[in-house]
Every structure is written in C-alpha cells, then in structure tokens.
Design an enzyme around this catalytic site. Structure first.
Site, PDB file in Angstrom:
ATOM      1  N   GLU A 194       2.068  -1.561   0.996  1.00  0.00           N
ATOM      2  CA  GLU A 194       3.122  -2.288   1.740  1.00  0.00           C
ATOM      3  C   GLU A 194       4.291  -2.615   0.817  1.00  0.00           C
ATOM      4  O   GLU A 194       4.725  -3.764   0.714  1.00  0.00           O
ATOM      5  CB  GLU A 194       2.551  -3.535   2.415  1.00  0.00           C
ATOM      6  CG  GLU A 194       1.566  -3.198   3.520  1.00  0.00           C
ATOM      7  CD  GLU A 194       1.162  -4.389   4.373  1.00  0.00           C
ATOM      8  OE1 GLU A 194       1.608  -5.535   4.102  1.00  0.00           O
ATOM      9  OE2 GLU A 194       0.399  -4.186   5.347  1.00  0.00           O
ATOM     10  N   GLU A 316      -4.771   0.688   7.368  1.00  0.00           N
ATOM     11  CA  GLU A 316      -5.005  -0.667   7.882  1.00  0.00           C
ATOM     12  C   GLU A 316      -4.776  -0.642   9.387  1.00  0.00           C
ATOM     13  O   GLU A 316      -3.690  -0.261   9.843  1.00  0.00           O
ATOM     14  CB  GLU A 316      -4.088  -1.701   7.223  1.00  0.00           C
ATOM     15  CG  GLU A 316      -4.409  -1.986   5.766  1.00  0.00           C
ATOM     16  CD  GLU A 316      -3.603  -3.140   5.182  1.00  0.00           C
ATOM     17  OE1 GLU A 316      -3.221  -4.053   5.961  1.00  0.00           O
ATOM     18  OE2 GLU A 316      -3.361  -3.142   3.959  1.00  0.00           O
TER      19      GLU A 316
END
Length: 521
Positions: A194, A316
């Site tokens: 991220e 995810e």
C-alpha cells in the site's frame, strides 16, 4: 424478478423480490483451458491484534498446548486446511518492520510499538525463523512483504540474502549462527505494501522508480527464484495500475490489488452479526463489485501485457466490520457469520472466472483479524473456534489447481443499486463455478443467496458422462448464525443428500441461504 442468462457472470444490484424458478446450468467440460492456481486460496498473517501473538504463536513456555511455540490447535486446523501460501508480516506493519530486530536469541530481541494497530508493544519473539519454519511445517509457500516505506535497499537486499543464500555470504553466515544451516525457499517477495497509503503516501510515478531500484538488489541466490510483486492499487485506482504498467512493466512478475467488502454508503461498516435482509443483499452486491474492479485493472494490464505474464494478486480481500464491543479498536477483531461465508464463496467464484490473470489471493486475515479462518479466546484460556469462512475454504479445496470450466446459467436475478458502479447490473440468486479437478472429477459450487427460496437446479455436463455425485452443504437457520466458544459447531458443513443423476443430468435442490459443493464423477 427476472430470468438472467449468464456465461461467466455477475455484477452489482438493487431491490428484491421473493419469487424463484428453476435453474438450468450447462458446464462445458471440454472448453477448460486456464488453471485455478492453488494460491488463490492464500492466507495473510499480519502483526495486528492477536493474529500472531495469541493466534499463531504463544511461545514455548505457554500453558496453552503448543508445538515449538506454535499454538497446537491453530496449527492443526491450518494444516488440515492445506493452505498454499501465507503472506507476512503485513500489511501496514510491513513498512515499519525491521527484520534484524526479529532474529537471534529471543531474550535479546528489542521490543517495538506497533504504531499502525493499537500501539501494542511487541517483543519480536515471532520473526523470520519462526515464520519460515511455520511455512515449512504447514507445507505452504511463504510470501514476504518487504519494507520500502521506512526501510532501505540494503536492508531488503540483506533480508533476501539471509533467507535464501546457501553460500559463504555474510547474511548466510549470520543465519547459521542463529541456528538455521540450510537456506529456506522463498518464492514470493512483495516490494512494499500500500505504497499509496500507509506504506509511504507515494505517487505512482515515485513508487514505480523505487520498485525498480529495490527489486534490482533483491537477487536470486543458489537456485531460489523470486517472484517479485509490486505494490498495486486499492479498489478503483486505475491510474495507479496504468502508471506501473507503463513505468515498471515486466520488471515485476506480479501486481497486487486490495479490495474490501465495506458496505456503508459513507464508508461505515456496521456490526459483524447482522440479520437484516436488505443489508445482506447489499453486502452480496458490494462483494461482487470486485469483478468489475478486476476487469478494469486487467484491461489496463492487457494493453502492455497481452500474454498475461504479469499476475494480478488480490493479496488483501474480505469483509471489514466494526470490532466486537469491548475489544481494542486497533486490533480489528470481529465475529464471522454465515454472511461472511457467502462473501468468501462468491469471491472465489469471481476469482475462478478471471484465473487467466488472477494468480493469487490472500484473505485478510488468518486468525482473529477481520474475516478470519479461526478465532481464539482473548483471555488466554486456550479456546479456539473455526469460522464459517474456514469451512468454505475447506469445501472449495478441490478447486485448487483445477481447470476452470465455463458454463451457461439461466437463473433468477435481483436488482440492487450498486455503490461506485458504472452500470446497474443484476446478480443471480444462484452463484456458481465449475472446474475439472486434478483427479478428473467435475467440481461444481452452488451458492443460493436467496434467504427464503430453494433453487431447483439441473446441471448438464457438455462433454462428459455423470456416473456419481457427492457433496457438502453449509447452511444455517439465519444468515447471522456464527460459531463461538460456547457453540463451536453451530455452523458447519454436512453431507449433501439432495443431488441425483438422471439421464446424464445432475438434479439438486439447493436450500435457501446455503452453499453447496458437488463432485461429479
């Protein structure tokens, strides 16, 4: 209500009507060409709440039964699940984790504060050796997320050397001093996590340059071949994917994507245990919204990589509800009910349909965090419970490394207005997937999301003869049913007796709010 004919499927939704009609399915057995990578059934373990400490790891001196510090009941449940790949140490934690703090004698390892998740103080007793040894014991591939946000190129390069070099190198010698002579096999390496957010708040152009630099120094040692994964987009950030495909391209073997089923219009979450009908159908719609997201990212990737050599990794995914009352908000501990099981099943059906591009998926997370496989007690009493999501993973195990089979479906559908969707499509009440398993059997998954109507299903096998059929069913009294320490078997799979074969057609009655997996031979 409208009869909907689909080939490979689905979309997002709005409104509901209770009538139901028969469903016809044709599985094209001879048209399969793409493999459903077993890594699509991957797991994710972050240093977050009690996922690691109290979940996977209790230490050798714990009163809770353990195997070399690994919690025995959790280990055995995961071994039985046959997980193919496990991602660690994060998540957001990865970009604050300095691996040298987690090696050597445990009593000499420094403590650290987990700044991302509740400010918890951790003792680093679970580090590189503990993780990689666990993967060996489970028989799964390790997926290491490297620190790009606060780490250095040298740090990540030395970690790769420490784990994978069998030569007379400085880091290999250090590993041997710490008790591990032979290098581990480490296939998957994430270069940051991220990076657009908690991993450094970077622009895609800047991250793309960093990726090229970091990945250059992460070398292949002694026959170990790294599959290098770039930190990809969140949800609908198609610009991020476009920039990385233009600026990084085939320097990466994989590109990650994160998508959570967060259901509120305003980003709110709601309780994990919810028996509201409208909320349930809305959740199914948000879950299935991942298909449009995968399609758009895949289309962008196709422009630069038409042969699909770069994998899209949904590393995810899963539901994200409010934490359970009385628990630390930063630990993301939530219950897991039949609604979550449906999110898992429907997501797998989407991943199967796009297995030509989607090569790995990692549900968040494995124990005690978000949509987990397992819950352990928070008081240290040694209780453990398997969640409905765990049972879906186990029921779907025959799809691992199977050949995806296209199908035609005629089924009722429902309308619900989708969030951030460019269209207002419909989704079927019966959500399906089919594959040819490694043993030659045909596996068919059937999820009836109707809360009040059974579905009468006829499955024709185009290109094969059906001689026998067996199956399992996961169902419930209410969609909010769940397992807890007092009632650990409230939701669990049982043998499915509602299928038969007549004239090479499999006929099955799929009860309301149930998930069925059939094996046809």
């Amino acid at each position: 209500m409208k009869k909907c004919i689909l080939t490979t499927a689905v979309a997002v939704i709005a409104g509901f009507s209770a009538s139901a009609e028969n469903v016809t399915v044709t599985v094209h057995v001879n048209q399969g060409k793409d493999k459903i990578n077993k890594e699509i059934y991957g797991q994710f373990a972050e240093h977050l709440g009690s996922c690691i400490y109290g979940g996977l790891w209790v230490g050798e001196n714990s009163k809770i039964p353990n195997i070399n510090g690994y919690r025995k009941d959790v280990f055995e449940a995961l071994k039985d699940l046959k997980i193919p790949v496990l991602r660690w140490p994060g998540g957001c934690f990865a970009d604050e984790y300095h691996w040298m703090d987690g090696i050597g004698p445990k009593d000499k390892r420094p403590t650290m504060q987990n700044n991302n998740w509740g400010g918890t103080i951790e003792d680093n007793s679970f580090g590189t050796h503990e993780f990689l040894n666990l993967c060996e014991m489970l028989g799964c591939e390790p997926y290491i997320s490297g620190n790009v946000g606060s780490g250095t190129v040298e740090e990540l390069a030395k970690w790769v050397e420490y784990m994978t070099s069998d030569g007379d190198t400085p880091m290999a010698r250090l590993r041997r001093q710490n008790g591990r002579d032979k290098a581990w096999k480490v296939k998957y390496l994430g270069v940051g996590n991220e990076s657009w957010g908690c991993g450094g708040s970077m622009r895609p152009e800047y991250y793309g340059d960093l990726y090229r630099r970091y990945s250059t120094y992460c070398r292949n040692y002694d026959g170990n071949q790294l599959y290098k994964i770039a930190s990809g987009a969140s949800d609908y950030d198609y610009e991020w994917t476009k920039v990385l495909m233009n600026n990084v391209g085939h320097h990466m073997q994989g590109l990650s994507l994160h998508y959570y089923t967060v259901t509120g219009w305003d980003g709110s979450k709601g309780a994990a245990i919810n028996n509201d009908t409208d909320d349930f159908y809305w959740t199914m719609g948000k879950c299935l919204g991942i298909e449009d997201v995968i399609k758009e990212h895949s289309d962008i990737m196709d422009e630069k990589d038409p042969k699909k050599q770069i994998g899209l990794l949904v590393d995810e995914w899963g539901t994200w509800w409010d934490v359970e009352p009385g628990t630390n908000p930063g630990h993301l501990y939530q219950q897991n009910c039949m609604r979550d099981a449906f999110v898992a099943a429907l997501s797998f059906n989407v991943f199967h349909r796009h297995c030509d591009r989607v090569k790995m998926c990692n549900i968040a997370q494995i124990v005690n965090v978000l949509q987990s496989m397992i819950l352990t007690d928070q008081e240290g009493e040694g209780h453990m419970v398997l969640t409905p999501t765990y049972h879906v993973f186990k029921m779907y195990a025959p799809f691992q490394d199977a050949t995806y089979l296209p199908m035609d479906i005629a089924t009722d559908s429902i309308d619900v207005r989708g969030y951030k969707q460019k269209q207002n499509p419909r989704i079927p009440l019966l959500n399906t997937s089919a594959a040819k398993a490694q043993d030659g059997s045909i596996v068919v998954a059937l999820s009836n999301i109707s809360l009040d109507k059974a579905q009468e299903v006829e499955i024709a096998l185009d290109g094969a003869t059906a001689k026998s059929v067996t199956g399992e069913i996961l169902t419930c009294k209410t969609i909010a049913d769940y397992n807890d320490f007092s009632h650990p078997n409230n939701v669990q799979p049982t043998a499915f007796k509602g299928a038969e074969i007549k004239k090479n057609v499999v006929r099955a009655k799929i009860p309301a709010k149930s998930i069925v997996v059939l094996q046809v031979k």
